[in-house]
Design an enzyme around this catalytic site. Structure first.
Site, PDB file in Angstrom:
ATOM      1  N   LYS A 132       0.829  -1.208   0.000  1.00 52.91           N
ATOM      2  CA  LYS A 132       0.000   0.000   0.000  1.00 52.91           C
ATOM      3  C   LYS A 132       0.871   1.269   0.000  1.00 52.91           C
ATOM      4  O   LYS A 132       2.094   1.177  -0.060  1.00 52.91           O
ATOM      5  CB  LYS A 132      -0.965  -0.042   1.188  1.00 52.91           C
ATOM      6  CG  LYS A 132      -1.866  -1.286   1.203  1.00 52.91           C
ATOM      7  CD  LYS A 132      -2.873  -1.314   0.069  1.00 52.91           C
ATOM      8  CE  LYS A 132      -3.539  -2.662  -0.145  1.00 52.91           C
ATOM      9  NZ  LYS A 132      -4.433  -3.142   0.881  1.00 52.91           N
TER      10      LYS A 132
HETATM   11  C1  LIG Z   1      -5.466  -4.185   1.310  1.00 54.20           C
HETATM   12  C2  LIG Z   1      -6.916  -3.946   1.297  1.00 54.20           C
HETATM   13  C3  LIG Z   1      -7.744  -4.227   2.397  1.00 54.20           C
HETATM   14  C4  LIG Z   1      -7.265  -4.996   3.595  1.00 54.20           C
HETATM   15  O1  LIG Z   1      -6.167  -4.443   4.220  1.00 54.20           O
HETATM   16  P1  LIG Z   1      -5.169  -5.378   5.079  1.00 54.20           P
HETATM   17  O2  LIG Z   1      -4.264  -4.370   5.730  1.00 54.20           O
HETATM   18  O3  LIG Z   1      -4.467  -6.273   4.123  1.00 54.20           O
HETATM   19  O4  LIG Z   1      -5.998  -6.120   6.076  1.00 54.20           O
HETATM   20  C5  LIG Z   1      -9.073  -3.857   2.336  1.00 54.20           C
HETATM   21  N1  LIG Z   1      -9.581  -3.259   1.252  1.00 54.20           N
HETATM   22  C6  LIG Z   1      -8.830  -3.001   0.173  1.00 54.20           C
HETATM   23  C7  LIG Z   1      -9.453  -2.301  -0.990  1.00 54.20           C
HETATM   24  C8  LIG Z   1      -7.488  -3.347   0.146  1.00 54.20           C
HETATM   25  O5  LIG Z   1      -6.751  -3.109  -0.939  1.00 54.20           O
END
Ligand SMILES: *Cc1c(COP(=O)(O)O)cnc(C)c1O
Length: 374
Positions: A180
């Site tokens: 991210k």
């Molecule tokens: C990565 C992601 C999540 C979940 O996040 P985590 O930190 O992996 O639990 C939820 N929604 C979207 C759109 C994502 O890309």
């Protein structure tokens, strides 16, 4: 293999983490509040509650919103399964509304048509970092009295008509997974301005514990006493990881610039390649690009995916429309529910995009793709 996404962790990040490891606090200490304050500077001043993942952030947001059995939550299916799984875990029925064709974010017309008297919340997803149409969505939720949620796991650092993501919905969730926009290894946060929702989010993160004697049912129990009025969980983000988050946030703007530059280069280098549709940006959107999501036309996505992988380029597909996961199929959801999302999924391919991607690695990605399509 050139990955589709990758963290950018430098010496300053390592120093920030080791400093906390040598200190007095490993879990809830001063870095938590400091990280939350720094995050709030990126959400237009909206207070942030750090949690242990983006999934935890969604669970906390729905719990704070009072989502439960008998409620419906309207959302985009063009997302990671966690956006829906967390609402389903709380007993809600998930109602999928289709995305738009120009940008695969919740179509306000489809959302409006899906809202009923049982709808408690509408959840938009800022796919690839491109904000949903929060002006139109806000009109719908204002009229119906629902809460507007934003899964902004992709979109920390983006803005919509000058308003930063985090300040556009009633509750906004972020993820700090390594791919991210910034990372804490695992981590997430909820941005929420309403004081009651904020209080409920903070409580849910920490077992629902009440430590303020003014609010206790047994205020005279003794100095050790704390009590639970509503169930919560342990979703705390440790000090060690908040220190990493603080250090990462210092580079958010630099990450944004590098991602924007790489997107600009892809746009230029791929402009004349046939059989591709490149990402669109709506007027008013200032995305922090998390993904570079192209559409491969003429039914060639599977072939292009396999050949790019064979060429050492770790392309990815984001995402299977959530209701096509067997867990939702078993609940009766069927193909055909959201045709625009399905069509997008059938063509979608994420090309590598991360701050550490060099121009020459990007050229290699482009050459591989050109070699397949031209
Ligand atoms: C990565 C992601 C999540 C979940 O996040 P985590 O930190 O992996 O639990 C939820 N929604 C979207 C759109 C994502 O890309």
């Amino acid at each position: 293999m050139i990955p589709y996404g990758r963290q950018s962790v430098g010496d300053l990040d390592v120093e920030a983490v080791t400093a906390v490891l040598r200190g007095d606090w490993l879990t809830t200490g001063p870095a938590v509040a400091a990280f939350e304050a720094e995050l709030a500077r990126r959400t237009g001043g909206v207070p942030c509650v750090s949690v242990s993942s983006g999934t935890a952030a969604l669970h906390v947001a729905y719990a704070a919103a009072g989502v439960g059995a008998g409620d419906e939550v309207v959302m985009s299916p063009m997302t990671f399964v966690a956006t829906a799984a967390t609402a389903a875990q709380l007993g809600a029925r998930v109602v999928f509304a289709d995305v738009s064709d120009d940008v695969p974010v919740l179509d306000p017309g489809a959302a409006e048509a899906a809202v009923t008297s049982r709808t408690r919340a509408v959840t938009a997803v800022d796919y690839a970092g491109h904000p949903a149409d929060y002006d139109a969505l806000r009109k719908i939720t204002d009229r119906g009295g629902q809460l507007l949620l934003s899964d902004a796991a992709h979109a920390l650092g983006s803005s919509w008509h000058g308003v930063p993501v985090g300040a556009l919905a009633d509750l906004t969730t972020f993820s700090f997974f390594p791919t991210k926009n910034v990372t804490t290894a695992e981590g997430g946060a909820v941005a929420v301005s309403d004081p009651d929702l904020l209080e409920r989010a903070r409580a849910f993160r920490c077992h629902g514990l009440v430590r303020d004697t003014g609010r206790m049912r047994r205020p005279d129990e003794g100095g050790w006493h704390q009590e639970v009025h509503a169930f919560g969980l342990n979703y705390r983000l440790p000090d060690v990881l908040c220190a990493l988050g603080m250090s990462q946030l210092e580079r958010l703007e630099a990450f944004k610039r590098r991602r924007a530059r790489l997107v600009e280069r892809y746009d230029e280098l791929l402009a004349d390649v046939p059989g591709l549709r490149l990402p669109h940006v709506r007027p008013g959107a200032d995305p922090m690009w998390h993904l570079y999501a192209v559409r491969v036309l003429d039914g060639r996505r599977r072939e292009v995916y396999d050949r790019m992988r064979a060429a050492g380029v770790g392309v990815q597909v984001n995402y299977l429309p959530v209701y096509l996961h067997p867990v939702f199929e078993d609940l009766g959801y069927r193909r055909g529910l959201c045709p625009a999302a399905e069509e997008f999924y059938d063509e979608q391919l994420s090309l590598p995009l991360f701050p550490g991607l060099s121009d020459s690695d990007q050229d290699q990605v482009v050459d591989a793709l050109r070699g397949i399509l031209i």
